[in-house]
Write a protein that holds these residues in place. Structure first.
Motif, mmCIF file in Angstrom:
data_model
loop_
_atom_site.group_PDB
_atom_site.id
_atom_site.type_symbol
_atom_site.label_atom_id
_atom_site.label_comp_id
_atom_site.label_asym_id
_atom_site.label_seq_id
_atom_site.Cartn_x
_atom_site.Cartn_y
_atom_site.Cartn_z
ATOM 1 N N GLU A 156 -7.036 1.323 18.232
ATOM 2 C CA GLU A 156 -5.741 1.618 18.368
ATOM 3 C C GLU A 156 -5.169 2.454 16.994
ATOM 4 O O GLU A 156 -4.317 3.342 17.193
ATOM 5 N N TRP A 157 -5.741 2.337 16.465
ATOM 6 C CA TRP A 157 -5.305 2.510 14.287
ATOM 7 C C TRP A 157 -6.655 2.552 13.954
ATOM 8 O O TRP A 157 -7.913 2.449 13.634
ATOM 9 N N ALA A 158 -6.281 3.556 12.554
ATOM 10 C CA ALA A 158 -7.532 3.941 11.306
ATOM 11 C C ALA A 158 -7.337 2.584 10.364
ATOM 12 O O ALA A 158 -6.760 1.778 10.374
ATOM 13 N N GLU A 159 -8.832 2.511 10.069
ATOM 14 C CA GLU A 159 -8.710 1.714 9.514
ATOM 15 C C GLU A 159 -8.467 1.926 7.661
ATOM 16 O O GLU A 159 -7.770 2.777 7.544
ATOM 17 N N ARG A 160 -7.894 1.047 6.937
ATOM 18 C CA ARG A 160 -7.164 1.295 6.079
ATOM 19 C C ARG A 160 -8.095 2.583 5.341
ATOM 20 O O ARG A 160 -9.106 2.000 4.939
ATOM 21 N N PHE A 161 -6.926 3.106 4.903
ATOM 22 C CA PHE A 161 -7.068 4.487 3.344
ATOM 23 C C PHE A 161 -7.975 3.868 1.747
ATOM 24 O O PHE A 161 -7.160 3.032 1.372
ATOM 25 N N ASP A 162 -9.083 3.928 1.445
ATOM 26 C CA ASP A 162 -9.415 3.302 0.686
ATOM 27 C C ASP A 162 -9.455 3.731 -0.249
ATOM 28 O O ASP A 162 -9.038 3.328 -2.023
ATOM 29 N N GLY A 163 -8.547 4.997 -0.292
ATOM 30 C CA GLY A 163 -8.038 5.787 -1.962
ATOM 31 C C GLY A 163 -6.561 5.415 -1.357
ATOM 32 O O GLY A 163 -5.937 6.205 -2.662
ATOM 33 N N ARG A 164 -6.033 4.530 -0.731
ATOM 34 C CA ARG A 164 -4.641 4.590 -1.022
ATOM 35 C C ARG A 164 -4.103 2.917 -1.979
ATOM 36 O O ARG A 164 -4.962 1.490 -1.071
ATOM 37 N N VAL A 165 -3.959 3.246 -2.782
ATOM 38 C CA VAL A 165 -3.951 1.788 -3.353
ATOM 39 C C VAL A 165 -2.878 0.758 -2.962
ATOM 40 O O VAL A 165 -1.854 1.794 -2.725
#
Length: 248
Positions: free
Chosen positions: A216-225
């Motif tokens: 359903e959704w993407a994993e949390r972008f690890d580049g987003r603090v």
């Protein structure tokens, strides 16, 4: 719509020279002494000198910029729309000195704070633009020049009569498709569920994009603090939704 006009256009009603609504309401406000310093002394280095059209954040017809000239080098380009106080893009620029970063924001206090933090951290691979983002993508930057475009927590425009002002719509995907290089990625995040669903629906149906996630959704972008804004949303029980789409 509320937007300041350029000094030479004060007699005009800004609603008469926009052919479509913008996704923000631009309000004035006093800046702190340090922010005033940043705007006066750091702006020439960090903020792009973009010729404006009739509205204060519009981009004049014929205005354009070359990222290689802006940054003084050839490098991948990441653009963030609505950078706020710069937390995400400053962190990324510091972690990835080999990449060029461009923050797009219309609120001067946010731009000023970003410049102060960039100067303190001696970050020089970051530039800022005080313009309406879709116009920057469509008019100012060369087609296919962006490697990644970030849209993190755009204004959800919660009231039904205001939904038309949401940034992510069919026309926006058309503009993004032209701005991203083939293989480039659009990353989005929101804590407003029906906006997340709208984003996913619009991008799933858009020509020239494919999902960069399964389920359903993407994993949390690890580049987003993790920012205070995101933390507050989570504390109120709003689930953060990430999306990622590749330009094909």
């Amino acid at each position: 719509m509320t937007e300041q006009t350029s000094p030479s256009r004060k007699s005009f009603d800004p609603t008469t020279f926009r052919d479509k609504p913008v996704s923000f309401v631009r309000r004035g406000g006093r800046m702190t002494a340090s922010q005033e310093y940043a705007w006066e002394h750091l702006r020439p280095h960090y903020v792009l000198d973009i010729e404006h059209g009739p509205a204060a954040t519009s981009v004049a017809d014929g205005a354009h910029g070359d990222p290689a000239e802006i940054f003084g080098r050839e490098a991948p380009l990441v653009v963030e729309i609505g950078s706020g106080q710069g937390h995400a893009i400053l962190h990324a620029a510091e972690q990835h000195p080999g990449t060029n970063f461009l923050a797009v924001e219309v609120f001067r206090a946010g731009l000023a704070r970003t410049m102060l933090r960039a100067e303190s951290a001696e970050i020089d691979n970051l530039r800022l633009a005080e313009v309406n983002a879709p116009e920057l993508l469509e008019k100012y930057l060369p087609a296919g020049s962006i490697d990644e475009l970030w849209v993190f927590f755009p204004d959800p425009w919660k009231k039904t009569r205001h939904i038309k002002r949401r940034l992510v719509n069919d026309d926006f995907t058309r503009i993004v498709r032209g701005a991203l290089r083939p293989g480039g990625v659009l990353r989005l995040a929101t804590d407003w569920e029906d906006y997340a669903e709208q984003m996913r629906r619009v991008l799933d149906e858009a020509e020239g994009f494919e999902r960069e996630f399964a389920g359903e959704w993407a994993e949390r972008f690890d580049g987003r603090v993790l920012t205070a804004f995101e933390r507050k949303g989570a504390e109120k029980g709003r689930e953060i939704r990430d999306l990622a789409y590749r330009r094909i």
